[in-house]
Design a protein around this motif. Structure first.
Motif, PDB file in Angstrom:
ATOM      1  N   ILE A  89       0.856  -1.186   0.000  1.00 20.97           N
ATOM      2  CA  ILE A  89       0.000   0.000   0.000  1.00 20.97           C
ATOM      3  C   ILE A  89       0.895   1.241   0.000  1.00 20.97           C
ATOM      4  O   ILE A  89       2.041   1.171   0.446  1.00 20.97           O
ATOM      5  N   PRO A  90       0.392   2.368  -0.472  1.00 19.99           N
ATOM      6  CA  PRO A  90       1.196   3.603  -0.459  1.00 19.99           C
ATOM      7  C   PRO A  90       1.447   4.083   0.974  1.00 19.99           C
ATOM      8  O   PRO A  90       0.667   3.804   1.885  1.00 19.99           O
ATOM      9  N   LEU A  91       2.525   4.831   1.146  1.00 20.24           N
ATOM     10  CA  LEU A  91       2.875   5.389   2.462  1.00 20.24           C
ATOM     11  C   LEU A  91       1.714   6.178   3.046  1.00 20.24           C
ATOM     12  O   LEU A  91       1.401   6.032   4.231  1.00 20.24           O
ATOM     13  N   SER A  92       1.048   6.990   2.252  1.00 16.80           N
ATOM     14  CA  SER A  92      -0.054   7.821   2.768  1.00 16.80           C
ATOM     15  C   SER A  92      -1.175   6.960   3.351  1.00 16.80           C
ATOM     16  O   SER A  92      -1.722   7.267   4.409  1.00 16.80           O
ATOM     17  N   GLU A  93      -1.488   5.860   2.704  1.00 23.62           N
ATOM     18  CA  GLU A  93      -2.526   4.955   3.207  1.00 23.62           C
ATOM     19  C   GLU A  93      -2.063   4.266   4.488  1.00 23.62           C
ATOM     20  O   GLU A  93      -2.829   4.129   5.444  1.00 23.62           O
ATOM     21  N   LYS A 133       7.318   5.941   9.491  1.00 22.73           N
ATOM     22  CA  LYS A 133       7.920   5.850   8.149  1.00 22.73           C
ATOM     23  C   LYS A 133       8.976   4.744   8.107  1.00 22.73           C
ATOM     24  O   LYS A 133       9.129   4.066   7.091  1.00 22.73           O
ATOM     25  N   TYR A 140       7.103   1.497   7.927  1.00 21.00           N
ATOM     26  CA  TYR A 140       6.636   1.341   6.545  1.00 21.00           C
ATOM     27  C   TYR A 140       7.773   0.854   5.648  1.00 21.00           C
ATOM     28  O   TYR A 140       7.584  -0.036   4.812  1.00 21.00           O
ATOM     29  N   LYS A 168       7.866  -2.501   3.441  1.00 17.77           N
ATOM     30  CA  LYS A 168       8.066  -2.443   1.990  1.00 17.77           C
ATOM     31  C   LYS A 168       9.272  -3.278   1.545  1.00 17.77           C
ATOM     32  O   LYS A 168       9.214  -3.970   0.531  1.00 17.77           O
TER      33      LYS A 168
END
Length: 102
Positions: free
Chosen positions: A12-16, A63, A66, A70
């Motif tokens: 999923i994207p960092l923002s999500e 972050k 995350y 990733k």
């Protein structure tokens, strides 16, 4: 026997990820330790370990969690070391809570 963990969804994207993580009030590590989120400042999550004798507040950078999610393929707690200092088990617990690994 050590349980292995793996990603369950496409990345999923960092923002999500940050949106989901900011909604968490409590979570449990894979070995049953319970954590209660106190607050999030910028991208730093502050939490208490409910099963600990002390009331020491812990923190981890979301972050960095995350980035571990990733980049890692093997989610053994030791593999979180380059990403988050000390909070390897809570980092994996948060990813489990968010349903990003199983």
């Amino acid at each position: 026997m050590n349980k292995t963990f793996q990603k369950v969804k496409p990345i999923i994207p960092l923002s999500e990820f940050l949106d989901k993580a900011r909604k968490v009030k409590s979570f449990t590590s894979s070995n049953g330790r319970r954590y209660e989120v106190q607050r999030i400042e910028n991208d730093e999550m502050f939490f208490l370990r409910l099963d600990a004798k002390s009331e020491e507040e812990w923190s981890m950078n979301l972050k960095d969690v995350y980035r571990a999610y990733k980049e890692l393929e093997d989610f053994a707690t030791i593999n979180f070391k380059p990403f988050v200092p000390i909070t390897h088990s809570p980092a994996r617990g948060l990813l489990l809570h968010l349903g990003l690994i199983q």
